[in-house]
Scaffold this active site. Structure first.
Site, PDB file in Angstrom:
ATOM      1  N   THR A   1       0.835  -1.199   0.000  1.00 19.73           N
ATOM      2  CA  THR A   1       0.000   0.000   0.000  1.00 19.73           C
ATOM      3  C   THR A   1       0.869   1.247   0.000  1.00 19.73           C
ATOM      4  O   THR A   1       2.034   1.214   0.401  1.00 19.73           O
ATOM      5  CB  THR A   1      -0.890   0.084   1.254  1.00 19.73           C
ATOM      6  OG1 THR A   1      -0.079   0.349   2.405  1.00 19.73           O
ATOM      7  CG2 THR A   1      -1.686  -1.186   1.466  1.00 19.73           C
ATOM      8  N   ASP A   2       0.308   2.367  -0.445  1.00 21.82           N
ATOM      9  CA  ASP A   2       0.893   3.649  -0.086  1.00 21.82           C
ATOM     10  C   ASP A   2       0.665   3.804   1.414  1.00 21.82           C
ATOM     11  O   ASP A   2      -0.063   3.027   2.039  1.00 21.82           O
ATOM     12  CB  ASP A   2       0.218   4.776  -0.874  1.00 21.82           C
ATOM     13  CG  ASP A   2       1.132   5.983  -1.074  1.00 21.82           C
ATOM     14  OD1 ASP A   2       2.114   6.117  -0.311  1.00 21.82           O
ATOM     15  OD2 ASP A   2       0.851   6.799  -1.961  1.00 21.82           O
ATOM     16  N   ALA A   3       1.290   4.793   2.017  1.00 21.80           N
ATOM     17  CA  ALA A   3       1.230   4.937   3.473  1.00 21.80           C
ATOM     18  C   ALA A   3      -0.216   5.011   3.951  1.00 21.80           C
ATOM     19  O   ALA A   3      -1.012   5.817   3.462  1.00 21.80           O
ATOM     20  CB  ALA A   3       1.996   6.180   3.906  1.00 21.80           C
ATOM     21  N   LEU A   4      -0.554   4.181   4.923  1.00 17.12           N
ATOM     22  CA  LEU A   4      -1.930   4.131   5.413  1.00 17.12           C
ATOM     23  C   LEU A   4      -2.258   5.260   6.379  1.00 17.12           C
ATOM     24  O   LEU A   4      -3.409   5.394   6.793  1.00 17.12           O
ATOM     25  CB  LEU A   4      -2.203   2.772   6.070  1.00 17.12           C
ATOM     26  CG  LEU A   4      -2.217   1.579   5.100  1.00 17.12           C
ATOM     27  CD1 LEU A   4      -2.427   0.276   5.860  1.00 17.12           C
ATOM     28  CD2 LEU A   4      -3.294   1.749   4.027  1.00 17.12           C
TER      29      LEU A   4
END
Length: 620
Positions: free
Chosen positions: A315-318
């Site tokens: 993921t991109d940063a959550l």
């Protein structure tokens, strides 16, 4: 062989670049060990004693409490930020400490040590230490004359410097096709607007990184190129038709997956209703379209099924607002895993020892989600196998000799050859968009006065010092900073100037990019907010026209601003970058400014071509 586990099947991760290596010995991981491998944590700041305020103490060496987090929970990886990478020696020591902690876990699996070192706008290593280059759009500007040469060379240099520091994953290249002039987050991080060109340059960078031991992460799937909202601050929606998505947004991913099958692909926190219009209910009770990060249709059916991607999805940063505004941290991780994502990046914030309890809660919640069949255990097992296979394919190890590494790194990082290549890219990218009345090159003579207009004082200094280095003439300089200037003084300076050189950076810079608040400290009464600065620039350029001054406009970032300001200038250049370094003697320099000065004074020609379309300018 780097870990102890037999995989039921070996997953081919890195195409023709790296062979997959079969792991041997101990049987399967426990459920908790598999889940730990699926988490990528950040320790950007850490306060051992805790604090009533937000912790802003950079984590530069690994405290025992965080070492135990890595080993006790079998964490799969960490991401480093500029706060964690302050010098060669310190970064290597930290990498060693992180891998030692991983070696003490029950799985003994090495860590992914990751970073965003794209080059250009996004560089986490100190620019005065490591080679940062001028970024992807500058590479795109060199394509017509140099093909993929600079894409390959820049990736090779960055890969060698990261490897020397013990870093093994780079969240690059960015292969978003920038189709929106108002894109606040991608713009010059993109190679350009042509999907085929982005595909070729992205593939070359993947080869350059992965053939030199760095795992790449293509981003941001399925594409962040046509958004006017930054997913760090909101949830963008891309309204493209399905055919447009496949022809433009997805095209570079499809090409590179088929050609290189990169180690990782990063998801985007973006709604793509033409691909998946299914909804979720946010923490505020609002029904919303699922972001790509949480869409099983997009991650599993399209990325894995249609595009046949076999590698690791991260993921991109959550913690970005595109996710954190709408989900609790636990909900966010569960939903990404349900979609088929392998690794949750920055799932929770660990800033004090008390925050470790949140990690424990997350792991327990994930175990419960598997045991209650909310998450499929077989899919968790397959996901962990992909992660382990990738670590094996790149021969990651917990063994890292920091003493020899420091000696090696000092001969590699930011060396003369690398800096020469950085300068060559910066110069090759400079694009002349307009030149009337033979304004360029400037014929400088002793006693002339140049007035420089820049986004801030330091960029004025960088431009001035670069021109002084490139010219033997004795020139006087004055400066108007767009952060704040005395209008009367600026009027007088322009009136007496022989030449006006104005630079602009669009979209607006963040405080981090500016790197200093000198302008506001000088005289707060003349401070300008960001909304006022474009109008201020336009008024200063109009004033230069009124006084019939030879004027050069330089687009320092995304060249779309040429449409607004180019008509005021006799000559227009684009550099796609403006980053600077300040040494101990307060000398300010940067590869883009050095290259610009050479073009301005006639030491070099501008051979770059625009990688994006802008309005035609008068006088071309």
């Amino acid at each position: 062989m780097l870990n102890k586990y037999v995989l039921s099947s070996i997953i081919f991760i890195s195409g023709c670049l790296m062979p997959s290596i079969k792991a041997v010995a101990k049987p399967a991981l426990s459920l908790e060990e598999k889940l730990g491998q699926k988490l990528m944590l950040d320790f950007r700041y850490y306060c051992e004693q805790g604090t009533g305020k937000h912790c802003r103490t950079p984590m530069t060496k690994l405290p025992e409490s965080l070492a135990r987090v890595i080993s006790d929970y079998n964490i799969g990886g960490v991401i480093l930020f500029s706060e964690n990478t302050q010098s060669i020696e310190q970064t290597i020591t930290l990498s060693h400490q992180l891998q030692v902690a991983a070696s003490k876990s029950s799985s003994k699996l090495p860590l992914f040590i990751s970073i965003d070192q794209e080059g250009g706008r996004v560089a986490r290593l100190p620019r005065d230490v490591a080679t940062s280059f001028t970024g992807n759009m500058s590479i795109g500007a060199t394509y017509k004359q140099h093909g993929v040469d600079f894409a390959t060379k820049s990736a090779t240099v960055i890969a060698n410097e990261l490897t020397a520091l013990g870093i093994n994953v780079n969240y690059a290249p960015t292969i978003d096709v920038n189709m929106n002039p108002d894109n606040p987050v991608i713009n010059v991080r993109s190679f350009g607007e042509n999907p085929q060109r982005v595909s070729e340059l992205g593939a070359a960078q993947v080869a350059g990184f992965e053939s030199n031991g760095i795992i790449t992460s293509l981003k941001h799937f399925p594409g962040h190129g046509d958004t006017h909202v930054d997913s760090h601050t909101g949830l963008p929606n891309v309204a493209h038709s399905k055919s447009t998505i496949y022809e433009q947004d997805l095209a570079p991913f499809k090409h590179i997956i088929a050609k290189q099958n990169p180690g990782m692909i990063m998801t985007a926190h973006i709604q793509y209703p033409a691909l998946d219009s299914s909804t979720f209910v946010s923490v505020e009770g609002k029904t919303m379209i699922k972001p790509a990060t949480m869409s099983r249709t997009i991650i599993t059916d399209i990325l894995r099924g249609e595009l046949n991607y076999k590698g690791v999805v991260v993921t991109d940063a959550l913690d970005m607002a595109g996710i954190s505004q709408f989900f609790t941290p636990i909900q966010a991780v569960i939903n990404t895993f349900l979609a088929g994502v392998d690794i949750a990046l920055m799932p929770i914030e660990i800033r004090t020892p008390d925050d470790i309890k949140k990690l424990d809660e997350l792991i327990k919640s994930l175990v419960h989600a598997v045991e209650s069949n909310q998450l499929d255990e077989q899919e968790i097992t397959q996901s962990a196998a992909r992660i382990i296979s990738l670590k094996n394919a790149f021969e990651l190890s917990t063994e890292f000799d920091p003493i020899n590494a420091v000696v090696n790194a000092k001969s590699i990082i930011g060396n003369k050859q690398h800096r020469k290549m950085e300068a060559e890219l910066a110069l090759a990218a400079i694009t002349q968009v307009k030149n009337t009345e033979n304004t360029l090159p400037l014929n400088l003579n002793d006693g002339q006065h140049i007035h420089i207009i820049m986004p801030d004082t330091r960029k004025c200094m960088a431009m001035q010092q670069a021109i002084e280095s490139a010219s033997s003439s004795s020139i006087t300089f004055s400066c108007s900073s767009l952060q704040g200037f005395d209008p009367a003084q600026a009027t007088q300076s322009i009136k007496t100037a022989d030449i006006v050189i104005a630079g602009n950076a669009t979209p607006n810079q963040s405080a981090v990019e500016i790197g200093g608040m000198d302008d506001l400290k000088d005289d707060p009464s003349f401070a300008l907010n960001t909304r006022e600065q474009p109008q201020a620039l336009e008024s200063l350029l109009a004033m230069a026209n009124k006084f019939n001054k030879r004027t050069v406009f330089i687009s320092l970032r995304a060249p779309y601003d040429i449409a607004k300001f180019g008509d005021y200038a006799h000559s227009v250049l684009a550099s796609y970058a403006y980053n600077i370094d300040v040494d101990k003697l307060e000398r300010v320099s940067g590869p883009a400014f050095t290259a610009l000065a050479k073009v301005l004074v006639g030491q070099a020609t501008a051979n770059g071509t625009l990688p994006v379309t802008i309005k035609p300018q008068k006088g071309n």
